[in-house]
Motif scaffolding. Structure first.
Motif, PDB file in Angstrom:
ATOM      1  N   ALA A  44      -3.707 -12.914 -10.363  1.00 57.22           N
ATOM      2  CA  ALA A  44      -3.062 -12.296 -11.521  1.00 57.22           C
ATOM      3  C   ALA A  44      -4.086 -11.620 -12.422  1.00 57.22           C
ATOM      4  CB  ALA A  44      -2.278 -13.350 -12.294  1.00 57.22           C
ATOM      5  N   ASP A  45      -5.214 -12.263 -12.644  1.00 57.59           N
ATOM      6  CA  ASP A  45      -6.262 -11.681 -13.485  1.00 57.59           C
ATOM      7  C   ASP A  45      -6.812 -10.405 -12.837  1.00 57.59           C
ATOM      8  OD1 ASP A  45      -7.584 -11.916 -15.944  1.00 57.59           O
ATOM      9  OD2 ASP A  45      -9.275 -13.024 -15.095  1.00 57.59           O
ATOM     10  N   LEU A  46      -6.976 -10.442 -11.516  1.00 57.96           N
ATOM     11  CA  LEU A  46      -7.431  -9.269 -10.780  1.00 57.96           C
ATOM     12  C   LEU A  46      -6.416  -8.128 -10.883  1.00 57.96           C
ATOM     13  CD1 LEU A  46      -9.210  -7.722  -8.773  1.00 57.96           C
ATOM     14  CD2 LEU A  46      -8.158  -9.053  -6.929  1.00 57.96           C
ATOM     15  N   ALA A  47      -5.135  -8.433 -10.765  1.00 54.88           N
ATOM     16  CA  ALA A  47      -4.101  -7.397 -10.843  1.00 54.88           C
ATOM     17  C   ALA A  47      -4.122  -6.707 -12.197  1.00 54.88           C
ATOM     18  CB  ALA A  47      -2.725  -8.020 -10.583  1.00 54.88           C
ATOM     19  N   HIS A  48      -4.325  -7.478 -13.265  1.00 58.29           N
ATOM     20  CA  HIS A  48      -4.385  -6.890 -14.611  1.00 58.29           C
ATOM     21  C   HIS A  48      -5.556  -5.913 -14.712  1.00 58.29           C
ATOM     22  CE1 HIS A  48      -3.949  -6.698 -18.994  1.00 58.29           C
ATOM     23  NE2 HIS A  48      -5.273  -6.714 -19.025  1.00 58.29           N
ATOM     24  N   GLU A  49      -6.702  -6.307 -14.210  1.00 60.22           N
ATOM     25  CA  GLU A  49      -7.880  -5.445 -14.315  1.00 60.22           C
ATOM     26  C   GLU A  49      -7.727  -4.206 -13.443  1.00 60.22           C
ATOM     27  OE1 GLU A  49     -11.322  -4.902 -16.519  1.00 60.22           O
ATOM     28  OE2 GLU A  49      -9.843  -6.521 -16.631  1.00 60.22           O
ATOM     29  N   ALA A  82      -6.403  -8.369  -1.774  1.00 61.42           N
ATOM     30  CA  ALA A  82      -5.809  -7.764  -2.965  1.00 61.42           C
ATOM     31  C   ALA A  82      -6.700  -6.645  -3.499  1.00 61.42           C
ATOM     32  CB  ALA A  82      -5.577  -8.831  -4.035  1.00 61.42           C
ATOM     33  N   ALA A  83      -7.989  -6.921  -3.630  1.00 58.90           N
ATOM     34  CA  ALA A  83      -8.911  -5.929  -4.193  1.00 58.90           C
ATOM     35  C   ALA A  83      -8.964  -4.668  -3.339  1.00 58.90           C
ATOM     36  CB  ALA A  83     -10.303  -6.532  -4.336  1.00 58.90           C
ATOM     37  N   THR A  84      -9.025  -4.848  -2.036  1.00 60.62           N
ATOM     38  CA  THR A  84      -9.122  -3.683  -1.155  1.00 60.62           C
ATOM     39  C   THR A  84      -7.782  -2.971  -1.007  1.00 60.62           C
ATOM     40  OG1 THR A  84      -8.868  -5.145   0.777  1.00 60.62           O
ATOM     41  CG2 THR A  84     -11.110  -4.580   0.103  1.00 60.62           C
ATOM     42  N   GLY A  85      -6.717  -3.572  -1.522  1.00 60.13           N
ATOM     43  CA  GLY A  85      -5.437  -2.885  -1.606  1.00 60.13           C
ATOM     44  C   GLY A  85      -5.282  -2.097  -2.894  1.00 60.13           C
ATOM     45  N   TYR A  86      -5.894  -2.576  -3.963  1.00 63.17           N
ATOM     46  CA  TYR A  86      -5.796  -1.880  -5.250  1.00 63.17           C
ATOM     47  C   TYR A  86      -6.638  -0.608  -5.294  1.00 63.17           C
ATOM     48  CZ  TYR A  86      -3.632  -6.125  -7.166  1.00 63.17           C
ATOM     49  OH  TYR A  86      -2.794  -7.188  -7.424  1.00 63.17           O
ATOM     50  N   VAL A 265     -13.458 -10.753 -13.377  1.00 63.91           N
ATOM     51  CA  VAL A 265     -12.278 -11.605 -13.491  1.00 63.91           C
ATOM     52  C   VAL A 265     -12.687 -13.055 -13.246  1.00 63.91           C
ATOM     53  CG1 VAL A 265     -10.752  -9.736 -12.754  1.00 63.91           C
ATOM     54  CG2 VAL A 265     -11.577 -11.373 -11.069  1.00 63.91           C
ATOM     55  N   GLY A 266     -11.863 -13.971 -13.782  1.00 62.65           N
ATOM     56  CA  GLY A 266     -12.181 -15.388 -13.703  1.00 62.65           C
ATOM     57  C   GLY A 266     -12.812 -15.872 -14.999  1.00 62.65           C
ATOM     58  N   PRO A 267     -12.898 -17.184 -15.190  1.00 62.72           N
ATOM     59  CA  PRO A 267     -13.381 -17.752 -16.455  1.00 62.72           C
ATOM     60  C   PRO A 267     -14.783 -17.279 -16.828  1.00 62.72           C
ATOM     61  CG  PRO A 267     -12.332 -19.445 -15.133  1.00 62.72           C
ATOM     62  CD  PRO A 267     -12.432 -18.232 -14.262  1.00 62.72           C
TER      63      PRO A 267
END
Length: 383
Positions: A44-49, A82-86, A265-267
């Protein structure tokens, strides 16, 4: 207008089995981790960015920590997919994972390689069992070398980390240890002097008088030995603490040092997005709560003034052996050169052999790298 440099993606996994006494990174020890919840939260954090950085080409992914080799391989695979899809993906994309050389984690190297990881950064930290115990490491030398062999069998690129200038470490001790490390055949080494960081257990030990760090002169001697030995082994320093064969430099870290955009992304992850600084909540529980509340883990988004961007670019770029192109930086920030650097200070330091200037490129010499912090304070005007 030139196309932007490839985007770098940093993903932070905050958990460790134990906290090392020298470590000031955002790492946490927890009895249990809900792996499915963490996978969903990171995605989810990755999708936002990704939604805020459309149309970019992804040049690198870096899994850092903490101890990201504790991540389930299916989480690694899900994040890479996910990243390589965005984003569009560079043909030579570099996907790095930091890894501890414990046997349980080494057993996962083949799985994370199948998920897409093509570079492992292995935290050996020392090639001496007594030193490893002093550094609070959970592995011994034999276990570490087995993990190194496993890494080299699984991925095409392996980097190893060592910490030197440890208390009581002589010049001959480090020469033997570094020579052994150079014999392993890795094309990249990160070689860090032991630094006493605020808030660490080692800082407490120093204040109590139970730990005496190496003195500055001895540390400088070991630094110079490091530069000479790695150069002779065709693994020269391309950054203060990083050494590589030509073409084997960390492309992800180059994004930081060359001041390109990177998503974090991430804490606790930091990012630089189109002139904006981003920071995620540091404590894992606070980051999760922010995601539930807002759909992302951001604690701060701040537009950086041109002068602050220029200062950051200089502070990072002058760590590199290649230095900084001042004309390009001036054009990028729309700041005159006089607003970037102090010409008189540069001339003085160049006269002492600490800086070198050719055309518009400014470099810190190998001798100057020993005094980098002081040099930066003298010459950087922007900020």
């Amino acid at each position: 207008m030139a196309s932007p440099a490839p985007l770098a993606l940093y993903i932070h996994w905050p958990f460790c089995v134990a906290k090392c006494p020298y470590c000031d990174f955002n790492s946490h020890v927890r009895d249990t981790v809900d792996q499915e919840a963490w996978r969903a939260a990171l995605l989810a954090d990755l999708a936002h960015e990704a939604a805020l950085l459309p149309g970019r080409t992804l040049g690198s992914i870096f899994f850092g920590g903490g101890t990201p080799s504790l991540m389930p391989p299916q989480t690694v695979a899900a994040l890479i997919d996910a990243a390589t899809g965005y984003w569009a993906v560079a043909d030579d994309i570099e996907i790095t994972m930091e890894a501890n050389p414990n046997s349980a984690e080494a057993a996962r190297f083949a799985q994370v390689a199948s998920a897409g990881v093509n570079r492992l950064s292995l935290g050996l930290q020392a090639l001496d069992d007594h030193a490893l115990r002093f550094l609070g490491r959970a592995h011994g030398v034999d276990e570490g070398l087995k993990a190194l062999a496993a890494a080299q069998a699984c991925v095409p690129r392996v980097s190893l980390d060592l910490i030197y200038a440890r208390p009581g470490q002589s010049e001959a001790d480090w020469e033997r240890e570094l020579a052994r490390a150079l014999s392993f055949g890795t094309d990249h080494l990160s070689l860090y002097q032991l630094t006493i960081e605020p808030g660490t257990r080692f800082e407490t030990d120093v204040r109590r008088g139970t730990l005496v760090p190496a003195d500055a002169d001895h540390a400088a001697t070991l630094f110079e030995l490091t530069q000479a030995m790695t150069l002779a082994a065709r693994r020269p320093a391309y950054e203060v603490s990083n050494h590589a064969a030509p073409g084997q430099e960390s492309r992800h870290n180059f994004a930081y040092w060359r001041y390109a955009d990177y998503a974090g992304v991430g804490p606790g992850a930091h990012g630089r997005r189109d002139g904006m600084a981003t920071v995620r909540h540091r404590k894992p529980e606070n980051w999760l709560a922010a995601l539930d509340r807002n759909g992302h883990g951001l604690a701060e988004e701040r537009v950086l003034p041109a002068s602050e961007q220029a200062a950051e670019a200089l502070m990072m770029g002058l760590r590199l052996a290649e230095g900084v192109d001042l004309a390009a930086l001036s054009q990028r920030t729309e700041l005159d050169r006089s607003a970037l650097v102090d010409e008189q200070a540069i001339a003085k330091l160049a006269g002492h052999g600490l800086l070198k200037q050719t055309s518009e490129r400014l470099r810190v010499t190998p001798a100057g790298m020993l005094l980098l912090d002081a040099i930066l304070a003298d010459i950087v005007v922007a900020g």
